[in-house]
Design a protein around this motif. Structure first.
Motif, PDB file in Angstrom:
ATOM      1  N   SER A  19     -11.458 -33.570   4.544  1.00 18.69           N
ATOM      2  CA  SER A  19     -12.604 -34.111   3.528  1.00 18.69           C
ATOM      3  C   SER A  19     -12.196 -33.513   1.827  1.00 18.69           C
ATOM      4  O   SER A  19     -12.792 -34.093   0.962  1.00 18.69           O
ATOM      5  CB  SER A  19     -13.506 -34.641   3.595  1.00 18.69           C
ATOM      6  N   LYS A  20     -12.237 -32.853   1.864  1.00 21.56           N
ATOM      7  CA  LYS A  20     -12.407 -31.450   1.179  1.00 21.56           C
ATOM      8  C   LYS A  20     -11.075 -31.679   0.235  1.00 21.56           C
ATOM      9  O   LYS A  20     -11.498 -31.730  -0.727  1.00 21.56           O
ATOM     10  CB  LYS A  20     -12.241 -30.346   1.387  1.00 21.56           C
ATOM     11  N   ALA A  21     -10.359 -31.810   0.678  1.00 21.91           N
ATOM     12  CA  ALA A  21      -8.833 -31.637  -0.183  1.00 21.91           C
ATOM     13  C   ALA A  21      -8.823 -33.375  -0.676  1.00 21.91           C
ATOM     14  O   ALA A  21      -8.406 -32.793  -1.776  1.00 21.91           O
ATOM     15  CB  ALA A  21      -7.610 -32.359   0.592  1.00 21.91           C
ATOM     16  N   LEU A  22      -9.657 -34.395  -0.046  1.00 22.68           N
ATOM     17  CA  LEU A  22      -9.976 -35.521  -1.180  1.00 22.68           C
ATOM     18  C   LEU A  22     -11.124 -35.367  -2.285  1.00 22.68           C
ATOM     19  O   LEU A  22     -10.691 -35.816  -3.558  1.00 22.68           O
ATOM     20  CB  LEU A  22      -9.997 -36.639   0.106  1.00 22.68           C
ATOM     21  N   PHE A  23     -11.959 -34.149  -2.342  1.00 22.12           N
ATOM     22  CA  PHE A  23     -12.943 -34.172  -2.741  1.00 22.12           C
ATOM     23  C   PHE A  23     -12.468 -33.378  -3.846  1.00 22.12           C
ATOM     24  O   PHE A  23     -12.690 -33.559  -5.379  1.00 22.12           O
ATOM     25  CB  PHE A  23     -14.441 -33.411  -1.588  1.00 22.12           C
ATOM     26  N   VAL A  24     -12.036 -32.458  -4.106  1.00 17.43           N
ATOM     27  CA  VAL A  24     -10.525 -31.639  -4.716  1.00 17.43           C
ATOM     28  C   VAL A  24      -9.971 -31.867  -5.536  1.00 17.43           C
ATOM     29  O   VAL A  24     -10.350 -32.429  -6.797  1.00 17.43           O
ATOM     30  CB  VAL A  24     -10.700 -30.288  -4.308  1.00 17.43           C
ATOM     31  N   GLN A  25      -9.675 -33.479  -4.875  1.00 16.63           N
ATOM     32  CA  GLN A  25      -8.032 -33.985  -5.472  1.00 16.63           C
ATOM     33  C   GLN A  25      -9.045 -35.049  -6.272  1.00 16.63           C
ATOM     34  O   GLN A  25      -8.619 -35.724  -7.756  1.00 16.63           O
ATOM     35  CB  GLN A  25      -7.545 -34.748  -4.706  1.00 16.63           C
ATOM     36  N   LYS A  29     -17.337 -38.708  -6.664  1.00 20.71           N
ATOM     37  CA  LYS A  29     -17.864 -40.516  -6.789  1.00 20.71           C
ATOM     38  C   LYS A  29     -16.612 -40.634  -6.203  1.00 20.71           C
ATOM     39  O   LYS A  29     -16.875 -41.746  -5.712  1.00 20.71           O
ATOM     40  CB  LYS A  29     -18.322 -40.160  -8.193  1.00 20.71           C
ATOM     41  N   ALA A  30     -15.301 -40.541  -6.622  1.00 19.01           N
ATOM     42  CA  ALA A  30     -14.542 -41.625  -6.413  1.00 19.01           C
ATOM     43  C   ALA A  30     -13.853 -41.733  -5.884  1.00 19.01           C
ATOM     44  O   ALA A  30     -12.986 -42.423  -4.560  1.00 19.01           O
ATOM     45  CB  ALA A  30     -13.399 -41.205  -7.321  1.00 19.01           C
ATOM     46  N   THR A  31     -14.065 -40.097  -4.295  1.00 20.76           N
ATOM     47  CA  THR A  31     -13.556 -40.461  -2.591  1.00 20.76           C
ATOM     48  C   THR A  31     -15.085 -41.311  -1.587  1.00 20.76           C
ATOM     49  O   THR A  31     -15.951 -40.979  -1.653  1.00 20.76           O
ATOM     50  CB  THR A  31     -14.586 -38.864  -2.129  1.00 20.76           C
ATOM     51  N   SER A  32     -14.368 -42.431  -1.154  1.00 22.46           N
ATOM     52  CA  SER A  32     -15.398 -42.918  -0.045  1.00 22.46           C
ATOM     53  C   SER A  32     -15.306 -42.697   1.286  1.00 22.46           C
ATOM     54  O   SER A  32     -13.955 -41.979   1.339  1.00 22.46           O
ATOM     55  CB  SER A  32     -14.770 -44.535  -0.798  1.00 22.46           C
ATOM     56  N   ILE A  33     -16.082 -43.089   2.033  1.00 20.81           N
ATOM     57  CA  ILE A  33     -16.038 -43.162   3.231  1.00 20.81           C
ATOM     58  C   ILE A  33     -14.951 -43.412   3.624  1.00 20.81           C
ATOM     59  O   ILE A  33     -14.195 -42.870   4.881  1.00 20.81           O
ATOM     60  CB  ILE A  33     -17.768 -43.985   3.891  1.00 20.81           C
ATOM     61  N   GLU A  34     -13.903 -45.000   3.245  1.00 25.87           N
ATOM     62  CA  GLU A  34     -13.198 -45.344   3.896  1.00 25.87           C
ATOM     63  C   GLU A  34     -12.086 -44.499   3.974  1.00 25.87           C
ATOM     64  O   GLU A  34     -10.924 -44.201   4.401  1.00 25.87           O
ATOM     65  CB  GLU A  34     -12.594 -46.054   2.981  1.00 25.87           C
ATOM     66  N   ASP A  35     -11.603 -43.387   2.749  1.00 24.82           N
ATOM     67  CA  ASP A  35     -10.630 -42.770   2.313  1.00 24.82           C
ATOM     68  C   ASP A  35     -10.873 -41.441   3.037  1.00 24.82           C
ATOM     69  O   ASP A  35      -9.979 -41.297   4.131  1.00 24.82           O
ATOM     70  CB  ASP A  35     -11.152 -41.970   0.687  1.00 24.82           C
ATOM     71  N   ILE A  36     -12.139 -41.208   3.756  1.00 22.74           N
ATOM     72  CA  ILE A  36     -12.635 -40.160   4.233  1.00 22.74           C
ATOM     73  C   ILE A  36     -12.010 -40.393   6.162  1.00 22.74           C
ATOM     74  O   ILE A  36     -10.603 -39.414   6.473  1.00 22.74           O
ATOM     75  CB  ILE A  36     -14.157 -39.053   4.190  1.00 22.74           C
TER      76      ILE A  36
END
Length: 199
Positions: A19-25, A29-36
């Motif tokens: 998940s960290k890579a998503l939050f960084v990128q 706010k733009a990172t959703s549970i679906e993304d995770i």
């Protein structure tokens, strides 16, 4: 830690790292549970089982960052001979860590965002309490060594933490050398005050 607890911790770490890579990128706010879910290959239920919420997952990463910071500090604390040097060293490590950590931008969003659930607020309070205890310990060492005058340590620890939080927000758009100069001056103001000595 028993085998089940160890497996749980390993799963949490695996989910958090992915998940960290998503939050960084994308930012917080733009990172959703679906993304995770997509990034980790895990189910939504499994993520909620381990972290309860997106906030809980992000706080796990913040806790991890805090522990890394503390380990980094512990490894070089012995290089500072005095409490005064430690305060300047603290300022330097804070600005360098803050400006170079991949989660800094997402953390800004997280802490300044919407109201959090009570359990998240409690965990954030505990984290700040740890920071304040760290500050208190450093100030107490300075008083014991005779470097700092005896004063209200609780107040001083809070003032130091408030200064650090404020500097972190205000120095975001600065160049690293400008931010470093600002943090050093703040450390100097904290250590010496701004009143002129009367001759």
């Amino acid at each position: 830690m028993n085998k089940k607890q160890l497996q749980t911790e390993q799963t949490k770490k695996k989910l958090a790292d992915a998940s960290k890579a998503l939050f960084v990128q994308k930012g917080y706010k733009a990172t959703s549970i679906e993304d995770i879910v997509a990034a980790t290959g895990s189910s939504k239920g499994n993520i909620y089982y381990h972290f309860k919420s997106k906030e809980g997952l992000f706080l796990y990463l913040i806790d991890e960052w805090d522990r890394e910071w503390e380990a980094s500090w512990a490894a070089k604390e012995h290089l500072y001979r005095t409490s005064t040097e430690k305060i300047y060293g603290l300022a330097e490590q804070l600005v360098l860590d803050d400006m170079n950590h991949p989660l800094t931008k997402a953390a800004d969003e997280f802490f300044t965002g919407e109201k959090k659930e009570n359990d998240i607020e409690e965990r954030i309070s505990l984290m700040f309490e740890r920071h304040i205890q760290f500050n208190k310990q450093m100030i107490e060492q300075g008083i014991e060594s005779g470097e700092f005058k005896a004063d209200n340590v609780d107040h001083l620890a809070l003032i130091l933490e408030s200064t650090i939080i404020g500097l972190s927000q205000m120095s975001r758009r600065m160049e690293p050398d400008q931010a470093l100069a600002l943090y050093r001056q703040a450390a100097s103001v904290f250590l010496h005050g701004i009143a002129k000595d009367k001759a």
